[in-house]
Design a protein around this motif. Structure first.
Motif, short mmCIF file in Angstrom:
data_model
loop_
_atom_site.label_atom_id
_atom_site.label_comp_id
_atom_site.label_asym_id
_atom_site.label_seq_id
_atom_site.Cartn_x
_atom_site.Cartn_y
_atom_site.Cartn_z
N PHE A 79 18.76 -36.11 0.46
CA PHE A 79 17.76 -35.43 -0.36
C PHE A 79 16.59 -35.09 0.55
CE2 PHE A 79 20.30 -37.87 -3.24
CZ PHE A 79 20.45 -37.05 -4.34
N TYR A 80 16.40 -33.81 0.79
CA TYR A 80 15.31 -33.33 1.64
C TYR A 80 14.06 -33.21 0.79
CZ TYR A 80 19.06 -32.65 4.91
OH TYR A 80 20.13 -32.89 5.72
N ASP A 81 13.01 -33.92 1.18
CA ASP A 81 11.81 -34.05 0.36
C ASP A 81 10.84 -32.87 0.45
OD1 ASP A 81 12.65 -36.55 -0.56
OD2 ASP A 81 11.73 -37.58 1.14
N ARG A 82 10.99 -32.02 1.44
CA ARG A 82 10.07 -30.90 1.62
C ARG A 82 10.20 -29.94 0.43
NH1 ARG A 82 11.93 -29.61 6.09
NH2 ARG A 82 10.54 -30.83 7.37
N PRO A 83 9.10 -29.73 -0.31
CA PRO A 83 9.17 -28.79 -1.45
C PRO A 83 9.05 -27.35 -0.97
CG PRO A 83 6.99 -29.76 -1.33
CD PRO A 83 7.81 -30.40 -0.23
N HIS A 84 9.77 -26.46 -1.63
CA HIS A 84 9.71 -25.03 -1.34
C HIS A 84 9.32 -24.32 -2.64
CE1 HIS A 84 11.81 -25.69 2.49
NE2 HIS A 84 12.51 -26.57 1.82
N TYR A 109 22.89 -27.49 -0.74
CA TYR A 109 22.64 -26.67 -1.92
C TYR A 109 21.21 -26.91 -2.38
CZ TYR A 109 24.04 -31.07 -4.20
OH TYR A 109 24.16 -32.38 -4.58
N SER A 110 20.74 -26.05 -3.27
CA SER A 110 19.36 -26.16 -3.76
C SER A 110 19.33 -26.78 -5.15
CB SER A 110 18.70 -24.78 -3.79
OG SER A 110 19.28 -23.99 -4.80
N HIS A 111 18.18 -27.33 -5.47
CA HIS A 111 17.91 -27.84 -6.82
C HIS A 111 16.49 -27.42 -7.18
CE1 HIS A 111 17.75 -30.42 -10.31
NE2 HIS A 111 16.61 -30.90 -9.87
N THR A 112 16.37 -26.66 -8.28
CA THR A 112 15.04 -26.25 -8.74
C THR A 112 14.58 -27.27 -9.78
OG1 THR A 112 15.63 -23.94 -8.38
CG2 THR A 112 13.69 -24.38 -9.77
N GLN A 113 13.44 -27.88 -9.49
CA GLN A 113 12.91 -28.91 -10.37
C GLN A 113 12.15 -28.29 -11.53
OE1 GLN A 113 11.01 -31.10 -7.02
NE2 GLN A 113 12.32 -32.78 -7.72
N ASP A 114 11.86 -29.10 -12.53
CA ASP A 114 11.16 -28.62 -13.73
C ASP A 114 9.82 -27.97 -13.41
OD1 ASP A 114 13.25 -29.47 -15.30
OD2 ASP A 114 12.30 -31.38 -15.84
N ASP A 115 9.16 -28.42 -12.33
CA ASP A 115 7.85 -27.86 -11.99
C ASP A 115 7.97 -26.57 -11.17
OD1 ASP A 115 8.60 -28.71 -9.46
OD2 ASP A 115 6.92 -30.09 -9.21
N GLY A 116 9.21 -26.10 -10.93
CA GLY A 116 9.42 -24.85 -10.22
C GLY A 116 9.58 -24.99 -8.71
N THR A 117 9.43 -26.20 -8.18
CA THR A 117 9.65 -26.36 -6.74
C THR A 117 11.14 -26.47 -6.47
OG1 THR A 117 9.40 -28.76 -6.86
CG2 THR A 117 7.44 -27.50 -6.27
N VAL A 118 11.52 -26.02 -5.29
CA VAL A 118 12.92 -26.04 -4.88
C VAL A 118 13.07 -27.07 -3.78
CG1 VAL A 118 14.82 -24.67 -3.94
CG2 VAL A 118 13.12 -23.59 -5.44
N ARG A 119 14.08 -27.91 -3.92
CA ARG A 119 14.39 -28.90 -2.89
C ARG A 119 15.85 -28.74 -2.52
NH1 ARG A 119 9.96 -32.60 -2.35
NH2 ARG A 119 8.69 -32.53 -4.21
N LEU A 120 16.18 -29.22 -1.33
CA LEU A 120 17.54 -29.10 -0.83
C LEU A 120 18.23 -30.45 -0.80
CD1 LEU A 120 16.90 -26.62 2.10
CD2 LEU A 120 17.75 -26.12 -0.21
#
Length: 176
Positions: A79-84, A109-120
């Protein structure tokens, strides 16, 4: 079952020695992974769900066992913690697609969180329920860890994120 410490590949330029152990297939377990992480001199914790996690500064790599019997799977998931930002998702996915085309692992792969940030998230898996050779398990796990670290370095370089990191460090210095 134990792993000969001299058999663990290191993160340097030396050739990878081969592990010695049982001649036949083994079904890896969490204790074997702990032993491997100890010998690789990687810090780890056991989370609330009982999974092993090795933390780095900008990501966490989990070593998980799922399923039962001959369908049991060993998964190394990072889980890469850097938010995009969501508006950077297209560029981010282009980079991830390029990585996935050119490398075997981890598949990212990407995961878009509820707050709109994307993490890998990066992942590699091995079916282990029927047993695997100890050599294959050790070399695969070490390779997956190396590749997870390498992906983070590659992404920083590919997207020019080191500039972002440097400028945020500089901004923090101005406030002091």
């Amino acid at each position: 079952m134990s792993i000969d410490p001299s058999s663990i590949p290191n993160f340097g330029a030396q050739p990878n020695p081969q592990p010695s152990g049982p001649a036949g297939p083994v079904v890896p377990d969490q204790d074997l992974v702990k032993q491997l992480l100890d010998q690789m001199e990687l810090k780890y914790v056991v989370d609330d769900e009982g999974d092993l996690a090795a933390p780095w500064e900008d990501f966490r790599t989990y070593f998980m066992f799922r399923g039962e019997g001959d369908q049991q799977v060993f998964s190394v998931r990072t889980f890469y913690d850097r938010p995009h930002a969501i508006d950077e998702k297209g560029r981010l996915l282009e980079a991830v697609d390029d990585w996935n085309r050119r490398t075997l692992w981890p598949k990212v792969y990407s995961h878009t969180q509820d707050d709109g940030t994307v993490r890998l998230i990066g992942e590699a898996q091995m079916l282990i329920g029927t047993g695997v050779s100890l050599e294959h398990f050790v070399s695969s796990t070490v390779s997956w860890v190396r590749a997870s670290v390498e992906f983070d370095r590659w992404l920083v370089e590919e997207l020019g994120l080191e500039k972002d990191l440097e400028s945020s460090d500089d901004e923090g210095d101005d406030e002091d």
